[in-house]
Write a protein that holds these residues in place. Structure first.
Motif, PDB file in Angstrom:
ATOM      1  N   GLU A 265       0.828  -1.207   0.000  1.00 11.42           N
ATOM      2  CA  GLU A 265       0.000   0.000   0.000  1.00 11.42           C
ATOM      3  C   GLU A 265       0.862   1.257   0.000  1.00 11.42           C
ATOM      4  N   VAL A 266       1.936   1.240   0.766  1.00 14.15           N
ATOM      5  CA  VAL A 266       2.832   2.397   0.798  1.00 14.15           C
ATOM      6  C   VAL A 266       3.458   2.616  -0.577  1.00 14.15           C
ATOM      7  N   SER A 267       3.892   1.534  -1.205  1.00 14.37           N
ATOM      8  CA  SER A 267       4.546   1.672  -2.511  1.00 14.37           C
ATOM      9  C   SER A 267       3.583   2.192  -3.573  1.00 14.37           C
ATOM     10  N   MET A 268       2.284   1.868  -3.428  1.00 14.60           N
ATOM     11  CA  MET A 268       1.294   2.313  -4.408  1.00 14.60           C
ATOM     12  C   MET A 268       0.582   3.592  -3.982  1.00 14.60           C
ATOM     13  N   GLY A 269       0.697   3.944  -2.695  1.00 15.45           N
ATOM     14  CA  GLY A 269       0.058   5.162  -2.209  1.00 15.45           C
ATOM     15  C   GLY A 269      -1.454   5.085  -2.189  1.00 15.45           C
ATOM     16  N   MET A 270      -2.003   3.893  -1.945  1.00 16.35           N
ATOM     17  CA  MET A 270      -3.456   3.741  -1.930  1.00 16.35           C
ATOM     18  C   MET A 270      -3.860   2.540  -1.083  1.00 16.35           C
ATOM     19  N   THR A 271      -5.099   2.586  -0.587  1.00 10.55           N
ATOM     20  CA  THR A 271      -5.647   1.517   0.247  1.00 10.55           C
ATOM     21  C   THR A 271      -6.158   0.396  -0.647  1.00 10.55           C
ATOM     22  N   LEU A 272      -5.655  -0.807  -0.442  1.00  7.39           N
ATOM     23  CA  LEU A 272      -5.913  -1.918  -1.354  1.00  7.39           C
ATOM     24  C   LEU A 272      -6.943  -2.911  -0.848  1.00  7.39           C
ATOM     25  N   VAL A 273      -7.471  -2.691   0.339  1.00  2.00           N
ATOM     26  CA  VAL A 273      -8.445  -3.627   0.889  1.00  2.00           C
ATOM     27  C   VAL A 273      -9.538  -2.836   1.597  1.00  2.00           C
ATOM     28  N   GLY A 274     -10.766  -3.341   1.513  1.00  2.00           N
ATOM     29  CA  GLY A 274     -11.887  -2.662   2.147  1.00  2.00           C
ATOM     30  C   GLY A 274     -13.131  -2.750   1.284  1.00  2.00           C
ATOM     31  N   PRO A 275     -14.240  -2.199   1.739  1.00  2.57           N
ATOM     32  CA  PRO A 275     -15.494  -2.285   0.975  1.00  2.57           C
ATOM     33  C   PRO A 275     -15.421  -1.605  -0.388  1.00  2.57           C
ATOM     34  N   HIS A 276     -14.457  -0.683  -0.565  1.00  7.04           N
ATOM     35  CA  HIS A 276     -14.290  -0.021  -1.859  1.00  7.04           C
ATOM     36  C   HIS A 276     -13.608  -0.929  -2.877  1.00  7.04           C
ATOM     37  N   ARG A 277     -13.214  -2.146  -2.451  1.00  7.64           N
ATOM     38  CA  ARG A 277     -12.579  -3.109  -3.357  1.00  7.64           C
ATOM     39  C   ARG A 277     -13.376  -4.410  -3.466  1.00  7.64           C
ATOM     40  N   ASP A 278     -14.539  -4.474  -2.835  1.00  9.72           N
ATOM     41  CA  ASP A 278     -15.336  -5.701  -2.818  1.00  9.72           C
ATOM     42  C   ASP A 278     -16.206  -5.812  -4.073  1.00  9.72           C
ATOM     43  N   ASP A 279     -16.903  -6.936  -4.194  1.00  8.98           N
ATOM     44  CA  ASP A 279     -17.682  -7.181  -5.408  1.00  8.98           C
ATOM     45  C   ASP A 279     -18.823  -8.143  -5.091  1.00  8.98           C
ATOM     46  N   ILE A 280     -19.808  -8.206  -5.983  1.00 10.92           N
ATOM     47  CA  ILE A 280     -20.850  -9.225  -5.908  1.00 10.92           C
ATOM     48  C   ILE A 280     -20.809 -10.051  -7.188  1.00 10.92           C
ATOM     49  N   THR A 281     -21.172 -11.328  -7.063  1.00 11.72           N
ATOM     50  CA  THR A 281     -21.105 -12.253  -8.193  1.00 11.72           C
ATOM     51  C   THR A 281     -22.446 -12.962  -8.366  1.00 11.72           C
ATOM     52  N   PHE A 282     -22.701 -13.422  -9.589  1.00  9.64           N
ATOM     53  CA  PHE A 282     -23.969 -14.061  -9.923  1.00  9.64           C
ATOM     54  C   PHE A 282     -23.701 -15.368 -10.663  1.00  9.64           C
ATOM     55  N   PHE A 283     -24.421 -16.411 -10.251  1.00  5.43           N
ATOM     56  CA  PHE A 283     -24.258 -17.728 -10.866  1.00  5.43           C
ATOM     57  C   PHE A 283     -25.620 -18.287 -11.263  1.00  5.43           C
ATOM     58  N   ILE A 284     -25.683 -18.886 -12.451  1.00  8.09           N
ATOM     59  CA  ILE A 284     -26.872 -19.601 -12.915  1.00  8.09           C
ATOM     60  C   ILE A 284     -26.514 -21.078 -13.005  1.00  8.09           C
ATOM     61  N   ASN A 285     -27.218 -21.886 -12.235  1.00  9.88           N
ATOM     62  CA  ASN A 285     -26.920 -23.326 -12.193  1.00  9.88           C
ATOM     63  C   ASN A 285     -25.430 -23.564 -11.935  1.00  9.88           C
ATOM     64  N   ASN A 286     -24.885 -22.772 -10.997  1.00 10.66           N
ATOM     65  CA  ASN A 286     -23.482 -22.863 -10.570  1.00 10.66           C
ATOM     66  C   ASN A 286     -22.477 -22.467 -11.654  1.00 10.66           C
ATOM     67  N   ILE A 287     -22.925 -21.764 -12.676  1.00 12.69           N
ATOM     68  CA  ILE A 287     -22.042 -21.280 -13.738  1.00 12.69           C
ATOM     69  C   ILE A 287     -21.987 -19.756 -13.664  1.00 12.69           C
ATOM     70  N   ASN A 288     -20.789 -19.196 -13.743  1.00 11.81           N
ATOM     71  CA  ASN A 288     -20.599 -17.754 -13.620  1.00 11.81           C
ATOM     72  C   ASN A 288     -21.322 -17.024 -14.748  1.00 11.81           C
ATOM     73  N   ALA A 289     -22.357 -16.268 -14.385  1.00 12.91           N
ATOM     74  CA  ALA A 289     -23.182 -15.604 -15.394  1.00 12.91           C
ATOM     75  C   ALA A 289     -22.454 -14.462 -16.083  1.00 12.91           C
ATOM     76  N   SER A 290     -21.493 -13.838 -15.401  1.00 14.35           N
ATOM     77  CA  SER A 290     -20.780 -12.716 -16.018  1.00 14.35           C
ATOM     78  C   SER A 290     -19.944 -13.172 -17.203  1.00 14.35           C
ATOM     79  N   ILE A 291     -19.516 -14.439 -17.192  1.00 13.33           N
ATOM     80  CA  ILE A 291     -18.677 -14.970 -18.266  1.00 13.33           C
ATOM     81  C   ILE A 291     -19.499 -15.741 -19.292  1.00 13.33           C
ATOM     82  N   PHE A 292     -20.422 -16.576 -18.808  1.00 12.16           N
ATOM     83  CA  PHE A 292     -21.103 -17.508 -19.700  1.00 12.16           C
ATOM     84  C   PHE A 292     -22.581 -17.191 -19.933  1.00 12.16           C
ATOM     85  N   GLY A 293     -23.135 -16.211 -19.231  1.00 15.66           N
ATOM     86  CA  GLY A 293     -24.552 -15.916 -19.390  1.00 15.66           C
ATOM     87  C   GLY A 293     -24.856 -15.192 -20.693  1.00 15.66           C
TER      88      GLY A 293
END
Length: 384
Positions: A265-293
């Motif tokens: 974090e010091v080398s990059m000058g930014m906070t690398l972990v926290g809610p501003h770096r989180d995500d939500i994912t979606f699956f259809i029949n256990n298959i990643n919808a963002s890739i295969f939907g």
């Protein structure tokens, strides 16, 4: 809640419009570019005090005019009525009044108009950037939880100051100990934000799953996960492992990640972990919808998610929000269209729906009022 009346003056392509709405479904049909989405934009502005599409509020002012005016009459549970008025001028002045009283910010959940909206670009949510999905979470939770809005404001301020401190350490103008108070604050407030997001995911998962199953005729099983950056990219919360959550120690894991990533974090000058770096994912029949939907599958996921949010809002507020559905039927096959319209017909939620062809809605939405939109005018029509 019911939006009973709406007045629009000098907003987008509308000069002066007065409308009364059906407490059930309201369908606005007409050619492309006639202003159907602008009508939904006016309703959205009444609810959120900002535009859903425009970068600047001034872009919504009718060409050649100095400002716009919106007024909505909203009926809340117990036959309580709220008159919501918004005035905006090119100079940047924006005024919100509820029952003639000036407000400086969005009203609490028990006042004003609450909506859940679907727009064509929302289908991109599934395969868009994590930032888009975080914004979606923030918007929807803020609508029902004023404390969450406060946490977001606090966190953004803390994050800004911590990043400045990291940059000072990197440039040898500060010391590592300078980070300690910001570490404590970013973990404390960030963990609260994550906790509220997880609560929403846990509540909405079974509702969205049920609605999605209905819309797809039981052919597709939807699951939703929350990817927490402090747990590493491979860790996912979801409907199948919510029992793990109470044992995770969010703040402790967050704090450990902050310490582990200190040098980076010091080398990059930014906070690398926290809610501003989180995500939500979606699956259809256990298959990643963002890739295969497919496009239709992604659209169905977002529609299911929005309708689930509406049901959750109804549970929290004790009354359903209004539903905005812009060009919702495009890219859906006939079966999905019919199932969606049947769902809307069977639920007691006021809907505002746009489309180019009124015939698409006639057989399913038997209680709907139809409005023809053309050249900056909106006229109720008798269909059939």
């Amino acid at each position: 809640m019911i939006l009973k009346k709406l007045k629009i003056k000098d907003f987008c392509n509308y000069k002066n419009i007065d409308l009364e709405f059906n407490p059930a479904s309201n369908v606005f049909f007409g050619d492309n570019g006639t202003g159907k989405t602008n009508l939904l934009e006016a309703i959205y502005f009444l609810a959120f005090l900002r535009s859903q599409r425009a970068c600047k509020d001034g872009e919504l002012i009718h060409w050649g005019k100095q400002g716009f005016y919106l007024r909505g009459e909203v009926e809340r549970k117990g036959n309580f009525f709220h008159c919501v008025e918004i005035s905006l001028y090119r100079e940047g002045n924006k005024k919100l009044r509820i029952n003639s009283k000036v407000r400086m910010k969005l009203p609490p959940a028990e006042e004003g108009l609450k909506i859940v909206g679907f727009y064509p670009d929302d289908s991109l949510l599934i395969s868009a950037t994590p930032l888009s999905r975080r914004r979606f979470l923030n918007l929807e939770i803020s609508q029902i939880d004023g404390v969450y809005r406060s946490y977001l404001r606090q966190y953004q301020g803390i994050l800004t100051q911590r990043n400045l401190a990291l940059k000072r350490v990197r440039s040898k103008k500060g010391f590592l100990d300078d980070l300690l108070p910001w570490d404590e604050q970013v973990v404390r407030v960030g963990a609260r934000i994550i906790e509220k997001r997880l609560s929403l995911i846990e509540e909405i998962c079974p509702i969205a799953r049920k609605i999605h199953g209905f819309l797809t005729g039981g052919r597709e099983d939807l699951t939703i996960g929350y990817v927490n950056s402090s747990m590493g990219e491979g860790f996912r919360y979801g409907s199948s492992n919510t029992s793990e959550r109470s044992n995770l120690g969010l703040a402790d894991k967050f704090s450990q990640s902050v310490c582990r990533l200190r040098e980076r974090e010091v080398s990059m000058g930014m906070t690398l972990v926290g809610p501003h770096r989180d995500d939500i994912t979606f699956f259809i029949n256990n298959i990643n919808a963002s890739i295969f939907g497919s496009h239709a599958q992604k659209r169905t996921i977002v529609i299911s998610l929005k309708l689930a949010l509406a049901e959750l809002l109804e549970k929290i507020l004790g009354e359903p929000p209004a539903i905005l559905l812009d060009d919702v039927l495009s890219e859906l096959d006939e079966k999905r269209r019919d199932m969606l319209l049947d769902f809307l017909q069977s639920h007691k939620m006021q809907c505002f729906i746009t489309g180019t062809n009124a015939e698409q809605f006639r057989s399913n939405l038997k209680k709907a009022t139809f409005f023809e939109v053309s050249g900056g005018t909106i006229a109720p029509q008798t269909i059939g």
